[in-house]
Write an enzyme that holds these catalytic residues in place. Structure first.
Site, mmCIF file in Angstrom:
data_model
loop_
_atom_site.group_PDB
_atom_site.id
_atom_site.type_symbol
_atom_site.label_atom_id
_atom_site.label_comp_id
_atom_site.label_asym_id
_atom_site.label_seq_id
_atom_site.Cartn_x
_atom_site.Cartn_y
_atom_site.Cartn_z
ATOM 1 N N ALA D 14 0.797 -1.222 0.000
ATOM 2 C CA ALA D 14 0.000 0.000 0.000
ATOM 3 C C ALA D 14 0.832 1.277 0.000
ATOM 4 C CB ALA D 14 -0.944 -0.011 1.196
ATOM 5 N N ILE D 18 0.084 0.901 -7.413
ATOM 6 C CA ILE D 18 -1.275 0.371 -7.466
ATOM 7 C C ILE D 18 -1.856 0.177 -6.069
ATOM 8 C CG2 ILE D 18 -2.649 -1.617 -8.188
ATOM 9 C CD1 ILE D 18 -0.643 -2.000 -10.502
ATOM 10 N N SER D 103 -1.540 -9.917 -13.383
ATOM 11 C CA SER D 103 -0.928 -9.129 -14.454
ATOM 12 C C SER D 103 -1.297 -9.808 -15.767
ATOM 13 C CB SER D 103 0.592 -9.147 -14.278
ATOM 14 O OG SER D 103 1.246 -8.784 -15.478
ATOM 15 N N TYR D 118 9.232 -13.005 -13.198
ATOM 16 C CA TYR D 118 8.023 -12.274 -12.786
ATOM 17 C C TYR D 118 6.788 -12.939 -13.388
ATOM 18 C CZ TYR D 118 4.559 -8.472 -12.723
ATOM 19 O OH TYR D 118 3.412 -7.728 -12.563
ATOM 20 N N VAL D 153 1.543 -0.690 -16.352
ATOM 21 C CA VAL D 153 1.007 0.396 -15.538
ATOM 22 C C VAL D 153 2.177 1.295 -15.154
ATOM 23 C CG1 VAL D 153 -0.372 0.984 -13.500
ATOM 24 C CG2 VAL D 153 -0.612 -1.276 -14.554
ATOM 25 N N GLU D 154 1.994 2.578 -15.248
ATOM 26 C CA GLU D 154 3.095 3.481 -14.878
ATOM 27 C C GLU D 154 3.195 3.554 -13.362
ATOM 28 O OE1 GLU D 154 3.343 7.012 -17.148
ATOM 29 O OE2 GLU D 154 5.175 7.701 -16.113
#
Lengths: 212, 212, 212, 212
Positions: D14, D18, D103, D118, D153-154
């Site tokens: 957190a 994301i 993902s 990954y 995702v940036e």
């Protein structure tokens, strides 16, 4: 959904079930919907419903003729996608959206011989949607390609699949609360509502009680 | 392969490429092969070749009429599997084998718009083969279901796909050493040779130089 | 298998089950096999067996220390592949072969909560094998990457999984004739025997009686 | 989202990207969010932001210690899911929701050796989520299991992956407009907002410009 107001959508299988629910939702959001199916009267009835509900859009019935499962699920879907893309190109539409109705059966094989051929057509939809997406990206358009993959939805699917066996058909929806057609229409609305730079490629959804 | 000697095989697309290589191998191992294709003369020529090579089996040409890709890859495959299974049941054959020609394209989507529809038909084959396998198990038979999933094989595939563009067709096989039809026939022989309790469900194979 | 005679293989988990069967087969074909496992004595016993059987190769026991499932199935497999590739590069070996033991559980999810984590590690193996294959192709080597994906095999797997419940463990293999370790070893031999230009990427195999 | 107001959510990772976007959204909708990460200070800062924005919920920082990729993506995810489910059972919560961050790499393998490991961890997440879903159904609960599968995702992902090569890291996000963290948070909100009988199992999403 504001940006879709006044624009045109083609919805196939719009006479009943999921197609009807999607057509209705899009009319509710102000779109001009060409609803096509073999049974045009049912779409006319749906159009009247939309009108009396005061929905801002309009539903225009279209007759289309595909009949057997392989033609409807694979060939018609491919031809519609090709023609939609062609039409967008000609009209320089760069932010269109092509949404294919897939199924959880497009992703895994259930131990039920009655639906293996259906499953095969949906595996084809999985491949066609991703192929289309790649093609749209290669062509540098921003047209989005999506498939929605529901599990069991309470529609005319089971009554049609087991038309010779109404008891079996009724049984299909008795084991647990299945998805409803409106749930799929809501997924379509979510997908359309995503910001233009976001392409939802697939939504896999099932009833919270579906085991398989 | 001893246990297959004298038994009957149906090989579709037996006039050229992979089908021809498989038909020839099975005749070499002493099977009675019904080779079917639209071009019967080519199979007759192949039958003559088998005979002059002194192969113990026999190749019998059959004419079959499917033409477009969706019908050949999905519908014909389904119908042949159904009829083969039906025939085995009637003759109480519990150790038969149904082998579907799949492709690596049945498992992942290549960024080449020319083959997206082909890919969709092969995704369908993946689903049909596993569906068939499950059905054969539910029915308590020991009939085996297999698909073979090759990557690029040097056959008539590219010349046909790009019949309007022979240069492009020739180019397909110029980048690296592709698989040969006999490699696939060898995989079929391996699959058939496995002990009866072993069912090879899928063999995924590519040239050692194929990147994608 | 002639071209592998006198060459070196590393076989992990070589003390029991599939690993032991593979190690034994490779020694039988004249390879120098480094067999590694936590229990070295069992490998020593296997080495003695190979010797008294007069196998032309040799089995050399190695102790290795991985213990929990995630480490063994994912981390150790990745490290071994990396080190094997590194070693081949240093020795200019362009025709090596890396074979990962996968499972049908690397391809579909069974409704059995006891094996969901195992399944996750095998999904990882599916990805790792294809990733490795791509990397080897990008690097222009002819080293081949394969995974073998068996369904239920009668080994120490069930007794270990249900070590607290021997009755359940025994039951696993009582429903139908499962695959045997030698069936997997045979698949390894087939994969190694393919001509150098043919890379078998995956063999999915199940007992002819396994329903799921 | 009304039915989630006042209820508790655990959000891992957190502190940034994301995870931070999701934590913030849930606080904005009135949830009590336990935000956990190794860097607690960043979460404290985020909590302050939420407070000054007047969000009705609250963010409580928690320190958690997983570090390497395999432990974070696979082991921690499994343990958190197990503990969350356990806690729901003890408190007789039948309408909880477990959302795993997957993902697009959990579904197909990109030709980039840097992310193959990954990718393997995300394949594991695909299997774990479906396994969890099945387990929750078998147990007759209505707890829902979802994974969200974004493409690029940036976030801090690239800077971390290529921490030794900031130029390469910066380049990752320069080719096209990637997804933003808030897009994923919106997907989480959509998934939570679905009626209780609707379980979204997976949302696959990519930038409208992502080719692969």
């Amino acid at each position: 959904m504001d940006r879709w107001k006044g624009r045109t959508a083609l919805v196939t299988g719009a006479s009943v079930g999921i197609g009807a629910a999607i057509a209705k939702e899009l009319v509710r959001f102000g779109m001009t919907v060409l609803g096509c199916a073999r049974n045009v009267e049912k779409i006319q009835k749906l159009a009247a419903e939309c009108q009396s509900a005061g929905y801002p859009g309009v539903l225009i019935p279209l007759k289309c003729g595909w009949k057997n499962m392989l033609d409807v699920n694979v060939l018609a879907l491919s031809i519609c996608a090709r023609e939609a893309y062609q039409s967008m190109k000609e009209r320089s539409v760069d932010d269109g959206h092509i949404i294919n109705l897939n199924s959880m059966c497009g992703h895994r094989i259930l131990p039920n011989a009655d639906i293996h051929f259906y499953t095969a057509t949906k595996y084809a939809v999985t491949a066609l949607t991703e192929g289309l997406r790649q093609e749209l990206r290669e062509a540098k358009t921003h047209i989005r390609a999506t498939c929605i993959s529901p599990g069991l939805v309470e529609t005319e699917f089971a009554p049609r699949l087991y038309s010779q066996d109404p008891v079996k058909a009724a049984n299909i929806y008795s084991h647990y609360k299945a998805l409803e057609a409106i749930d799929i229409a809501n997924a379509v609305v979510y997908v359309l509502s995503a910001p233009p730079h976001v392409q939802i490629g697939d939504i896999q959804m099932r009833s919270s009680e579906q085991v398989t």
